[in-house]
Design a protein around this motif. Structure first.
Motif, short mmCIF file in Angstrom:
data_model
loop_
_atom_site.label_atom_id
_atom_site.label_comp_id
_atom_site.label_asym_id
_atom_site.label_seq_id
_atom_site.Cartn_x
_atom_site.Cartn_y
_atom_site.Cartn_z
N LYS A 57 0.74 -1.02 -0.11
CA LYS A 57 -0.20 0.26 -0.07
C LYS A 57 1.31 1.13 -0.26
CE LYS A 57 -2.61 1.13 3.82
NZ LYS A 57 -3.27 0.76 5.09
N GLN A 58 0.12 1.98 -0.90
CA GLN A 58 1.57 3.03 -1.07
C GLN A 58 0.09 4.24 -1.96
OE1 GLN A 58 4.77 2.03 -3.15
NE2 GLN A 58 5.81 2.76 -1.67
N CYS A 59 0.57 5.61 -1.17
CA CYS A 59 0.04 6.64 -1.96
C CYS A 59 -0.29 6.90 -3.47
CB CYS A 59 -0.13 8.02 -1.37
SG CYS A 59 1.90 8.71 -1.05
N GLY A 60 -0.40 6.89 -4.44
CA GLY A 60 -0.50 6.21 -5.81
C GLY A 60 -1.56 7.61 -6.70
N GLY A 61 -1.58 7.21 -7.31
CA GLY A 61 -2.23 8.11 -8.53
C GLY A 61 -0.64 8.38 -9.79
N SER A 62 -0.88 8.41 -10.74
CA SER A 62 0.09 9.05 -11.71
C SER A 62 0.96 9.80 -11.32
CB SER A 62 -0.47 9.12 -13.10
OG SER A 62 0.76 9.19 -13.82
N ALA A 63 0.05 10.87 -11.10
CA ALA A 63 1.23 11.91 -10.92
C ALA A 63 1.83 12.29 -10.14
CB ALA A 63 -0.16 13.83 -11.32
N ALA A 64 1.11 12.45 -8.55
CA ALA A 64 1.18 12.20 -7.42
C ALA A 64 2.62 10.42 -7.39
CB ALA A 64 0.33 10.96 -6.64
N ASN A 65 2.72 9.38 -8.46
CA ASN A 65 3.92 9.07 -8.38
C ASN A 65 5.27 9.66 -9.00
OD1 ASN A 65 2.79 6.43 -7.37
ND2 ASN A 65 2.99 5.84 -9.17
N THR A 66 4.68 10.92 -10.24
CA THR A 66 5.61 11.31 -10.68
C THR A 66 6.43 12.64 -9.91
OG1 THR A 66 4.96 11.08 -12.78
CG2 THR A 66 6.40 12.96 -12.37
N VAL A 67 5.85 13.58 -9.57
CA VAL A 67 5.90 14.04 -7.94
C VAL A 67 7.08 13.68 -6.92
CG1 VAL A 67 4.18 15.74 -8.77
CG2 VAL A 67 4.57 14.15 -6.82
N ILE A 68 6.65 12.55 -6.69
CA ILE A 68 7.46 11.95 -5.90
C ILE A 68 8.31 11.77 -5.91
CG2 ILE A 68 7.82 10.06 -4.75
CD1 ILE A 68 4.60 9.63 -3.82
N ALA A 69 8.17 11.25 -7.80
CA ALA A 69 10.37 10.54 -8.06
C ALA A 69 10.82 12.01 -8.15
CB ALA A 69 10.20 10.17 -9.46
N VAL A 70 10.05 13.66 -8.38
CA VAL A 70 11.14 13.79 -8.71
C VAL A 70 11.91 14.82 -6.92
CG1 VAL A 70 11.27 17.58 -8.61
CG2 VAL A 70 9.66 15.05 -10.31
N SER A 71 11.04 14.82 -6.32
CA SER A 71 10.83 14.80 -4.93
C SER A 71 12.88 13.79 -4.27
CB SER A 71 10.44 14.81 -3.53
OG SER A 71 11.07 14.50 -2.19
N GLN A 72 12.00 12.37 -5.12
CA GLN A 72 13.32 11.87 -4.81
C GLN A 72 14.96 12.10 -5.14
OE1 GLN A 72 10.86 7.38 -4.94
NE2 GLN A 72 11.52 7.59 -2.68
N PHE A 92 -3.08 8.29 3.43
CA PHE A 92 -2.13 9.44 1.71
C PHE A 92 -1.62 10.39 2.25
CE2 PHE A 92 -2.65 12.29 -1.42
CZ PHE A 92 -1.67 11.37 -2.57
N MET A 93 -2.17 11.53 3.28
CA MET A 93 -1.58 12.69 3.24
C MET A 93 -0.12 12.27 4.46
SD MET A 93 -3.54 15.51 5.90
CE MET A 93 -4.32 14.46 6.01
N ASN A 94 0.05 11.31 4.85
CA ASN A 94 0.94 10.62 5.52
C ASN A 94 1.87 10.34 4.41
OD1 ASN A 94 -0.04 11.79 8.01
ND2 ASN A 94 -1.49 9.80 9.05
N ASP A 95 1.54 9.67 3.99
CA ASP A 95 2.80 8.90 2.99
C ASP A 95 3.16 10.08 2.47
OD1 ASP A 95 4.07 7.44 2.45
OD2 ASP A 95 2.96 6.35 0.34
N MET A 96 2.37 11.25 1.56
CA MET A 96 3.21 12.63 0.80
C MET A 96 4.35 12.79 1.43
SD MET A 96 2.70 13.95 -2.44
CE MET A 96 1.40 12.51 -3.11
N LYS A 97 4.07 13.09 2.55
CA LYS A 97 4.95 14.23 3.80
C LYS A 97 6.04 13.14 3.79
CE LYS A 97 4.81 15.93 7.98
NZ LYS A 97 4.22 16.23 9.36
N GLU A 98 6.15 11.75 4.22
CA GLU A 98 7.40 11.50 4.21
C GLU A 98 8.13 11.14 2.68
OE1 GLU A 98 6.85 7.45 6.03
OE2 GLU A 98 5.42 8.28 7.15
#
Length: 331
Positions: A57-72, A92-98
């Protein structure tokens, strides 16, 4: 100096990923290899027959995965989305923060409803099949677009899946207008061949005269342009995108940098799960072009990242993996 490299808008979904056999699709009447929108009852019925203990289980959705990659990879990103005041919404909110991504969500102001979920079913051939219940994200609209975040970004990144609703489409149009009127570049991803096939005219409305950057795979490019080979399709895409990337799976990718085409070679890998490969390619590429890399260098970075993501289960890299990739790119 802009605060964000990329601000993304898209459907906020909690991805629940698990392995299945082809027999699972037969037994449960699931069409393999597609992203299918389903209602809550249908999704709940499928969840009852999956092995929940093995699901990831992870926060996701297409654009969410992309902006997370930018951050990583070391960039700074923002995500505008909608989740409900339920367990999945808070997850979702907490996973995005992490993941290091700023967002428009506030736990004190989440609305009642059901947060969207995507069941990602992965088979031995590494193909992913998705059944998605949008939940509250189906009401994503212009009011959820953070104008200040867009103005403080180098790029606005628009997820194609928003095209399925009138309010989502209008949010895409309005966000693009905000960006263009304020000198912010606009990137769009088609997201899925089905989106292009069934929402061709709405995409024209969103794209307007052009976008600065377009992400597409070969199938999407040919469906959108009406061409039956990729060489003709890529010429047609010049009419709607100043720059674009066409991903080609195991054959790498081709990039149009505004003047010439650049072939990006693939990196040898053994695919076990293709979920998130396109999102990862886009995220690594967007990180590259917003942080001083050339189109060729950004394409190489993205190819490394997507080859790594398909070799493991899940749509996200670990932080140490992104550092290793950057070290390989800049030894």
């Amino acid at each position: 100096m802009k605060k964000y490299d990329v601000t993304g808008i898209g459907n906020a979904l909690v991805d629940i990923e698990f392995k299945v056999t082809d027999q699972f699709f037969t037994d449960n009447e699931v069409e393999k290899g597609l992203m299918t929108l389903v209602d809550e009852d249908r999704q709940n019925a499928l969840m009852k027959v999956i092995n929940a203990e093995e699901a990831k289980k992870q926060c996701g959705g297409s654009a969410a995965n992309t902006v997370i990659a930018v951050s990583q990879f070391g960039g700074k990103s923002y995500y505008s989305c909608r989740v409900a005041n339920d367990e999945m919404g808070h997850f979702f909110m907490n996973d995005m923060k992490e993941a290091g991504v700023d967002h428009n969500l506030n736990e004190d102001f989440l609305e009642d409803g059901v947060t969207g979920k995507c069941l990602v079913m992965v088979t031995e051939d590494a193909e992913r099949t998705m059944n998605t219940f949008l939940g509250i994200t189906s009401t994503y609209s212009t009011k959820d677009v953070n104008e200040a975040a867009i103005l403080n970004s180098k790029y606005l990144y628009i997820e194609g899946y928003l095209i399925t609703s009138d309010n989502g489409k209008q949010a895409m149009i309005d966000a693009k207008k905000i960006a263009e009127e304020n000198g912010v570049k606009v990137a769009l991803t088609f997201s899925d061949p089905a989106m292009v096939k069934y929402f061709r005219k709405p995409f024209d409305d969103v794209i307007g005269a052009s976008v600065d950057m377009l992400f597409s795979n070969e199938e999407e490019a040919m469906i959108f342009t009406g061409k039956d080979n990729i060489l003709e399709a890529r010429e047609e895409l010049k009419k709607v995108a100043k720059h674009f990337v066409i991903t080609q799976g195991k054959n790498g990718a081709m990039i149009f940098d505004g003047d010439t085409f650049i072939d990006i070679e693939p990196y040898e890998t053994t695919a076990v799960d293709t979920n998130g490969a396109g999102d990862m390619f886009a995220g690594a590429f967007m990180y590259g072009i917003t942080n001083g890399h050339s189109y060729a260098s950004s394409g190489k970075l993205a190819s490394m990242a997507s080859s790594k993501i398909v070799s493991q289960f899940g749509p996200r890299l670990e932080w140490h993996q992104t550092k290793d990739i950057l070290n390989r790119l800049n030894p």
